[in-house]
Design a protein around this motif. Structure first.
Motif, mmCIF file in Angstrom:
data_model
loop_
_atom_site.group_PDB
_atom_site.id
_atom_site.type_symbol
_atom_site.label_atom_id
_atom_site.label_comp_id
_atom_site.label_asym_id
_atom_site.label_seq_id
_atom_site.Cartn_x
_atom_site.Cartn_y
_atom_site.Cartn_z
ATOM 1 N N GLY A 1 -8.047 -0.504 0.350
ATOM 2 C CA GLY A 1 -6.799 -0.779 1.076
ATOM 3 C C GLY A 1 -7.093 -1.600 2.324
ATOM 4 N N ASP A 2 -8.114 -1.165 3.025
ATOM 5 C CA ASP A 2 -8.502 -1.842 4.265
ATOM 6 C C ASP A 2 -8.906 -3.304 3.998
ATOM 7 O OD1 ASP A 2 -9.179 -0.952 7.161
ATOM 8 O OD2 ASP A 2 -10.796 -2.303 6.536
ATOM 9 N N PHE B 1 3.613 -1.104 3.981
ATOM 10 C CA PHE B 1 2.875 0.160 3.839
ATOM 11 C C PHE B 1 3.810 1.354 3.933
ATOM 12 C CE2 PHE B 1 0.933 3.732 6.188
ATOM 13 C CZ PHE B 1 -0.078 4.089 5.305
ATOM 14 N N TRP C 1 1.206 8.898 -2.478
ATOM 15 C CA TRP C 1 1.315 9.577 -3.773
ATOM 16 C C TRP C 1 2.595 10.363 -3.945
ATOM 17 C CZ3 TRP C 1 1.859 14.470 -2.080
ATOM 18 C CH2 TRP C 1 1.183 14.850 -0.923
ATOM 19 N N ILE D 1 0.874 -1.189 0.000
ATOM 20 C CA ILE D 1 0.000 0.000 0.000
ATOM 21 C C ILE D 1 0.909 1.235 0.000
ATOM 22 C CG2 ILE D 1 -1.856 1.203 1.217
ATOM 23 C CD1 ILE D 1 -2.711 -1.507 2.382
ATOM 24 N N THR D 2 0.728 2.087 -1.006
ATOM 25 C CA THR D 2 1.714 3.154 -1.208
ATOM 26 C C THR D 2 1.070 4.545 -1.297
ATOM 27 O OG1 THR D 2 1.583 2.661 -3.578
ATOM 28 C CG2 THR D 2 3.405 1.682 -2.379
ATOM 29 N N HIS E 1 -3.325 1.907 12.165
ATOM 30 C CA HIS E 1 -4.537 1.138 11.870
ATOM 31 C C HIS E 1 -4.150 -0.212 11.234
ATOM 32 C CE1 HIS E 1 -8.520 0.204 10.310
ATOM 33 N NE2 HIS E 1 -8.002 0.112 9.092
ATOM 34 N N THR F 1 -2.715 5.919 9.575
ATOM 35 C CA THR F 1 -3.081 4.761 8.740
ATOM 36 C C THR F 1 -2.168 3.580 9.079
ATOM 37 O OG1 THR F 1 -3.642 6.330 6.990
ATOM 38 C CG2 THR F 1 -3.539 4.025 6.360
ATOM 39 N N GLY G 1 -8.431 4.136 0.016
ATOM 40 C CA GLY G 1 -7.647 3.433 1.024
ATOM 41 C C GLY G 1 -8.517 2.820 2.104
ATOM 42 N N SER G 2 -9.467 3.630 2.605
ATOM 43 C CA SER G 2 -10.255 3.169 3.753
ATOM 44 C C SER G 2 -11.196 2.027 3.379
ATOM 45 C CB SER G 2 -11.056 4.337 4.329
ATOM 46 O OG SER G 2 -11.835 4.894 3.295
ATOM 47 N N LYS H 1 -1.867 -1.550 -3.914
ATOM 48 C CA LYS H 1 -2.939 -0.545 -3.808
ATOM 49 C C LYS H 1 -2.238 0.812 -3.719
ATOM 50 C CE LYS H 1 -5.268 2.004 -1.813
ATOM 51 N NZ LYS H 1 -5.385 3.421 -2.238
ATOM 52 N N PRO H 2 -2.098 1.494 -4.863
ATOM 53 C CA PRO H 2 -1.443 2.805 -4.820
ATOM 54 C C PRO H 2 -2.405 3.870 -4.315
ATOM 55 C CG PRO H 2 -2.183 2.341 -7.044
ATOM 56 C CD PRO H 2 -2.581 1.150 -6.215
ATOM 57 N N ALA H 3 -1.869 5.039 -4.002
ATOM 58 C CA ALA H 3 -2.748 6.163 -3.666
ATOM 59 C C ALA H 3 -3.573 6.497 -4.908
ATOM 60 C CB ALA H 3 -1.911 7.365 -3.245
ATOM 61 N N GLY I 1 0.842 7.740 6.003
ATOM 62 C CA GLY I 1 0.694 8.488 7.255
ATOM 63 C C GLY I 1 0.719 7.585 8.484
HETATM 64 P P1 ADP Z 1 -1.011 10.135 2.786
HETATM 65 O O1 ADP Z 1 -1.304 11.193 3.800
HETATM 66 O O2 ADP Z 1 0.403 10.051 2.341
HETATM 67 O O3 ADP Z 1 -2.003 10.051 1.663
HETATM 68 P P2 ADP Z 1 -2.292 7.816 3.829
HETATM 69 O O4 ADP Z 1 -1.831 6.999 4.957
HETATM 70 O O5 ADP Z 1 -3.617 8.457 3.924
HETATM 71 O O6 ADP Z 1 -1.124 8.832 3.634
HETATM 72 O O7 ADP Z 1 -2.272 6.995 2.455
HETATM 73 C C1 ADP Z 1 -1.263 6.134 2.045
HETATM 74 C C2 ADP Z 1 -1.885 4.944 1.352
HETATM 75 O O8 ADP Z 1 -2.697 4.254 2.282
HETATM 76 C C3 ADP Z 1 -2.794 5.301 0.186
HETATM 77 O O9 ADP Z 1 -2.681 4.306 -0.819
HETATM 78 C C4 ADP Z 1 -4.167 5.249 0.833
HETATM 79 O O10 ADP Z 1 -5.202 5.018 -0.110
HETATM 80 C C5 ADP Z 1 -4.001 4.075 1.764
HETATM 81 N N1 ADP Z 1 -4.950 4.047 2.902
HETATM 82 C C6 ADP Z 1 -5.541 5.099 3.505
HETATM 83 N N2 ADP Z 1 -6.351 4.662 4.500
HETATM 84 C C7 ADP Z 1 -6.264 3.316 4.531
HETATM 85 C C8 ADP Z 1 -6.858 2.272 5.325
HETATM 86 N N3 ADP Z 1 -7.709 2.549 6.294
HETATM 87 N N4 ADP Z 1 -6.524 1.000 5.069
HETATM 88 C C9 ADP Z 1 -5.640 0.699 4.089
HETATM 89 N N5 ADP Z 1 -5.061 1.621 3.298
HETATM 90 C C10 ADP Z 1 -5.365 2.921 3.509
#
Ligand code: ADP
Length: 488
Positions: free
Chosen positions: A210-211, A224, A149, A146-147, A233, A230, A206-207, A173-175, A227
């Motif tokens: 990704g989840d 992963f 952007w 999970i990456t 979580h 995340t 992502g939520s 699962k990219p951003a 942030g």
């Molecule tokens: P950023 O602030 O760098 O976007 P995030 O942690 O929100 O950091 O996002 C990084 C990656 O994690 C993205 O691919 C995003 O879609 C994914 N992501 C965000 N929330 C979740 C989640 N609850 N479960 C899995 N992946 C997630």
């Protein structure tokens, strides 16, 4: 035409809604992309689980997997111009930066190919005269990658290359913002000869998506970058499933100027460390500590350099900073600047969006320097992920170490000095995963990377990076021709 996603070796429309990929510099539409549903997730993961277990992959020889990665590296390199342009369209970074990321992705693929080919298993015989013991490494199975952007293609290959070298299957699962470059990467792996099912690229929220990938019982490792909240979580999910994670999270990295530093070199390095990528980097050197004896002189030069930076259209040559990723993020960055003022800080340069003419279409923000805050201020403690530098004076080494370490993060640090003995001592005292001395934001694929404290768990890169995508098995071979003796 709506872009297809890559599900277990097949290109097809995702069954979810269609999203738009926008060019951050002017918010024009790059493409429309279909997204995955939970059914797509299920299909990709079940097929990935079948694919990595197939004897052709399960028992493939390291040099065969290496060959695919060498090809990936060659293809990426041969398409560097096109891939950097695509990435710039995705995330608004200047072309020089996206080019560097593309080249780094090629190097990462090549390095992992070599690591895979030269990886040796261990004979562990010293203490066992009547049996032979070996330690072997096996894939974990299906890996979720999970990456974010901010550094696409480089961060994706950093996960895909070791995971594939180790014989796993990967669900990427990219951003959402950087879907285009991730889908292009899938094409490259396909062209390089990766068997069907070993890679899927699922676009979506992502939520939700990704989840669901992380939660799926067949996913046996979560890798992963993103942030900290995340990451936390995902660590909870992994704990429930008893699987391992590699988490590369946020930062509020201190950069430190000692009284004897070369002011010109240090000031330029510090400006690069925070303002390249418009500060949208987990490793951005966003908290600057200057020794009080040179504080005013150094700050003056740093402000001059900062005011000379060229913020501009990311497709133009010689631009230092492009657009932020989107208007919402620009608002969040600006809110932090307002908060800094409310906390008693002084904006010495920048502090506002650039909205003149064509800039109004994108999300451009001036490189910003803020002084007068205490290290305990929210703006000195939280990750802003934008072109905002907070500057603090320090008195002596002890005061410096205490302030620099007074952070929930521990990703990186920079030290600027001519005195390497001092630098070494300070480097060893900092609670961070990477220290740059008289340089910043430089990377070698052979050096492991990761964070202390809330900046993450595990290390990526390095010759042993491949190990985090493997599990170890010990095998005992009895050498005696006798029945086992009872030992009570
Ligand atoms: P950023 O602030 O760098 O976007 P995030 O942690 O929100 O950091 O996002 C990084 C990656 O994690 C993205 O691919 C995003 O879609 C994914 N992501 C965000 N929330 C979740 C989640 N609850 N479960 C899995 N992946 C997630």
């Amino acid at each position: 035409m709506v872009k297809e996603i890559y599900v277990a070796g097949e290109w097809r429309l995702g069954r979810g809604n269609v999203i738009q990929s926008l060019f951050p510099a002017d918010n024009s539409v790059n493409a429309e992309i279909s997204t995955a549903t939970l059914d797509d997730v299920e299909e990709a993961i079940v097929k990935a689980d079948q694919a990595w277990r197939k004897p052709e992959w399960r028992h493939s020889l390291p040099h065969e997997r290496a060959k695919i990665l060498y090809r990936v590296a060659d293809i990426i390199e041969s398409r560097v111009d096109e891939l950097s342009k695509l990435q710039t369209r995705d995330n608004g970074k200047p072309l020089a930066e996206t080019r560097a990321l593309v080249m780094s992705a090629a190097a990462t693929a090549r390095f992992n190919a070599a690591a895979c080919e030269t990886f040796n298993e261990e004979l562990t015989t010293q203490r066992a005269p009547d049996f032979l013991t070996m330690s072997v490494h096996e894939p974990v199975g299906v890996v979720a990658a999970i990456t974010p952007w901010n550094s696409p293609i480089a961060s994706e290959v950093q996960k895909l290359a070791p995971a594939i070298a180790a014989g796993n299957a990967v669900i990427l699962k990219p951003a959402e913002a950087t879907s285009l470059i991730a889908l292009e990467l899938a094409k490259i792996f396909e062209e390089a000869g990766l068997p069907k099912g070993i890679l899927s690229v699922l676009i979506g929220r992502g939520s939700v998506i990704g989840d669901a990938i992380a939660q799926h019982p067949l996913v046996r490792k979560i890798s992963f970058t993103g942030g900290t909240s995340t990451g936390r979580h995902l660590a909870h999910i992994a704990a429930e499933k008893l699987i391992t994670t590699s988490l590369e999270l946020g930062g509020k990295s201190p950069t430190i100027v000692l009284p004897d530093a070369d002011i010109e070199i240090a000031a330029k390095g510090i400006a690069y460390g925070i303002f390249s990528s418009a500060g949208q980097a987990c490793i951005a050197g966003s908290r600057l500590f200057i020794h009080q004896s040179i504080y005013e002189t150094f700050l003056k030069r740093l402000v001059e350099i900062t005011e000379g930076l060229r913020v501009g259209h990311p497709e133009q040559p010689n631009v230092h900073m492009g657009s932020l990723i989107n208007p919402k993020h620009l608002e969040s960055v600006h809110r932090y600047v307002e908060l800094a003022k409310a906390e008693g800080g002084t904006v010495v340069t920048g502090g506002e969006a650039i909205t003149a003419g064509e800039f109004a279409k994108g999300s451009f923000y001036k490189p910003t320097i803020i002084t007068g805050l205490d290290n305990s201020a929210q703006t000195c403690q939280e990750e802003i992920f934008g072109p905002v530098l907070v500057v603090l004076p320090y008195q002596d080494e002890q005061d410096l170490i205490e302030q620099a370490n007074d952070s929930c993060f521990g990703l990186a640090a920079g030290i600027w000095t001519e005195n390497y003995r001092k630098a070494w001592k300070i480097a060893r005292s900092l609670e961070v995963g990477t220290v740059w001395i008289n340089t910043y934001k430089k990377f070698s694929i052979s050096a492991p990377f990761g964070g202390f404290k809330d900046s993450g768990i595990g290390r990526e890169k390095g010759r042993l990076g491949i190990l985090s995508y493997m599990q170890q098995k010990s095998i005992y071979l009895g050498l005696n021709e006798q029945a086992n003796l009872w030992s009570d």
